[in-house]
Structure formats: structure tokens, C-alpha cells
Design an enzyme around this catalytic site. Structure first.
Site, short mmCIF file in Angstrom:
data_model
loop_
_atom_site.label_atom_id
_atom_site.label_comp_id
_atom_site.label_asym_id
_atom_site.label_seq_id
_atom_site.Cartn_x
_atom_site.Cartn_y
_atom_site.Cartn_z
N GLY A 71 -34.49 -30.35 -13.76
CA GLY A 71 -35.06 -30.50 -14.94
C GLY A 71 -36.13 -29.14 -15.53
N TRP A 73 -34.95 -26.16 -16.95
CA TRP A 73 -34.55 -26.06 -18.21
C TRP A 73 -35.05 -26.87 -19.25
CZ3 TRP A 73 -29.07 -23.05 -18.67
CH2 TRP A 73 -29.11 -22.04 -17.97
N ASP A 91 -27.10 -35.12 -16.53
CA ASP A 91 -26.92 -34.87 -15.32
C ASP A 91 -26.14 -35.78 -14.31
OD1 ASP A 91 -28.10 -32.13 -13.28
OD2 ASP A 91 -27.14 -33.71 -12.33
N ASP A 107 -21.68 -38.38 -15.12
CA ASP A 107 -20.69 -37.44 -14.53
C ASP A 107 -20.01 -36.86 -15.80
OD1 ASP A 107 -18.73 -35.72 -13.67
OD2 ASP A 107 -18.22 -37.06 -12.02
N ASP A 132 -26.14 -25.57 -17.04
CA ASP A 132 -26.24 -24.97 -15.81
C ASP A 132 -25.33 -25.72 -14.80
OD1 ASP A 132 -27.34 -22.64 -14.37
OD2 ASP A 132 -28.97 -24.16 -13.63
N LYS A 172 -23.41 -21.14 -17.38
CA LYS A 172 -23.40 -20.68 -16.34
C LYS A 172 -21.91 -20.53 -15.71
CE LYS A 172 -24.97 -22.46 -12.35
NZ LYS A 172 -26.00 -22.92 -11.28
#
Length: 217
Positions: A71, A73, A91, A107, A132, A172
Site C-alpha cells: 500500500g 504507492w 491487488d 486477481d 507495480d 514496472k
């Protein structure tokens, strides 16, 4: 929706490399800074540095944070967008609640979760999509890199669904054989696409952050 650190991920016996990682982790400047400031992980400094250079997130914006757990970010983003802004996070792992953050556990590879996330956005456009996300790493590049790129591509597809024109995307990416192809796809969608390697990103890591701005819509 950090596929990272999944509880069902592969378990490895303590090795020289894992012991080295633990030593570096507990002595890491950014880990100590995050702990001192009450932040959830050192990853916050990556986003902070990127935003300082590229000025992506500002007061009043709406931000989607993919791969949000634990958490940090989302913590930083909600403080930055303020009361007039909005942060929607997702997430696969659970995440302790953060005031002002609308969190969805699921998911992101599943259509039902993507649709639930779109419902939270409620037809509005968002200013910034952050990702990320990272898969469970096996240590085998030929397995890890394609799994990572799949998540990156899903995040780009989300941008096409929700980003406002001129919006921004931070994702990312692990360097590998499919990297150039992804950059080519991103440049079709955004006016500017560049890579960043924040100081807080470990030098041995193959991760970089792609910063795409000026969504063409």
C-alpha cells in the site's frame, strides 16, 4: 495487485543469495526511511522520485493503483491527490485499509476482477494508471519475463479503457526479450514514453519503470 510475494508462491530453502538479500534489506537506507516515516514499503520512494521528475500526480486527480499491496504507492498517492482526488487500488493480496483509498482484492488477470474495478471507476476517466504488478518469481528468466510482460500488457489494456486524454501511465517492467515490443505498443498510445531507474530501485534488479505521458485517446 501485486502478484509479488503471493503466499502460494514457490518456497526456497535459505540460500546464500536469500541470506544476502535479508542482510541488505535490514540494512537498506530506503527500508529504514520508510519505517521511520510510517510508510508501508521502500517502494514509495520509487514513485516519489518518478513523480518529482515527471510531475504526473497532482491534487484533485483520480489514480488507479494496480499491484497496490502492501500500500505504499496508494498511501503516497492519496496524500498527493488530496480530498478532491480519488485513489482506486487493486491487488491479489489483502491490504490493510488506507483512508481515502477504495481497495479491491482480486486477481487482475480475471475478467470478473477487471469488470469489478471498472465498476468502481463508474464510467469516469482517470488521470493516472500506476502498475507495480509482478508475478511470483521462479528465478528462471525464460519463465519470469513472459509472465511479467503479460501483467504489463494487461495494465496497458486498462489504460485504453479508463485513461483520460493526455493521461499518464507508470508501469514496472523487467528487461527482456519482449521489452522493445512493449515500448513500441506503448508509443502507439502515448505521446511520450521513457524509462526510469529510480535510485531506490536495487542496482542488481532488472526492473525499470516505463513512464508514458500524453495518452492519445
Amino acid at each position: 495487485m501485486a502478484q509479488k510475494d503471493h503466499p502460494n508462491g514457490p518456497k526456497k530453502s535459505a540460500s546464500a543469495s536469500s541470506k544476502r538479500w535479508m542482510y541488505e534489506h535490514v540494512n537498506d537506507f530506503y527500508v529504514k526511511e520508510a519505517t521511520k516515516k510510517g510508510l508501508r514499503s521502500r517502494a514509495v520512494f520509487k514513485l516519489e522520485e518518478i513523480n518529482k521528475k515527471d510531475k504526473l500526480i497532482r491534487s484533485g486527480m483520480t489514480v488507479v493503483d494496480l499491484g497496490a499491496a502492501p500500500g505504499s504507492w496508494s498511501q503516497w498517492a492519496v496524500d498527493t491527490v488530496g480530498l478532491k482526488g480519488k485513489v482506486i487500488a487493486c491487488d491479489i493480496l489483502p491490504m490493510d485499509s488506507i483512508a481515502g483509498v477504495d481497495f479491491l482484492q482480486g486477481d487482475f488477470r480475471e475478467d470478473a476482477v477487471v469488470n469489478a474495478l471498472l465498476a468502481r471507476i463508474a464510467g469516469h476517466k482517470v488521470d493516472v494508471v500506476l502498475s507495480d504488478m509482478s508475478p511470483n518469481m521462479t528465478g528462471t528468466v525464460g519463465i519470469d519475463q513472459p509472465k511479467s510482460m503479460y501483467l504489463v500488457e494487461l495494465a496497458l489494456e486498462m489504460c485504453k479503457e479508463v485513461l483520460v486524454k493526455e493521461g499518464s501511465f507508470v508501469v514496472k517492467v523487467f528487461m527482456g526479450s519482449e521489452f522493445d515490443l512493449f515500448m513500441s505498443e506503448a508509443r502507439k498510445c502515448f505521446k511520450s514514453v521513457k524509462t526510469r531507474k529510480p535510485d531506490s530501485s536495487r542496482s542488481r534488479s532488472r526492473e525499470v519503470y516505463v513512464v508514458a505521458t500524453g495518452y492519445k485517446g
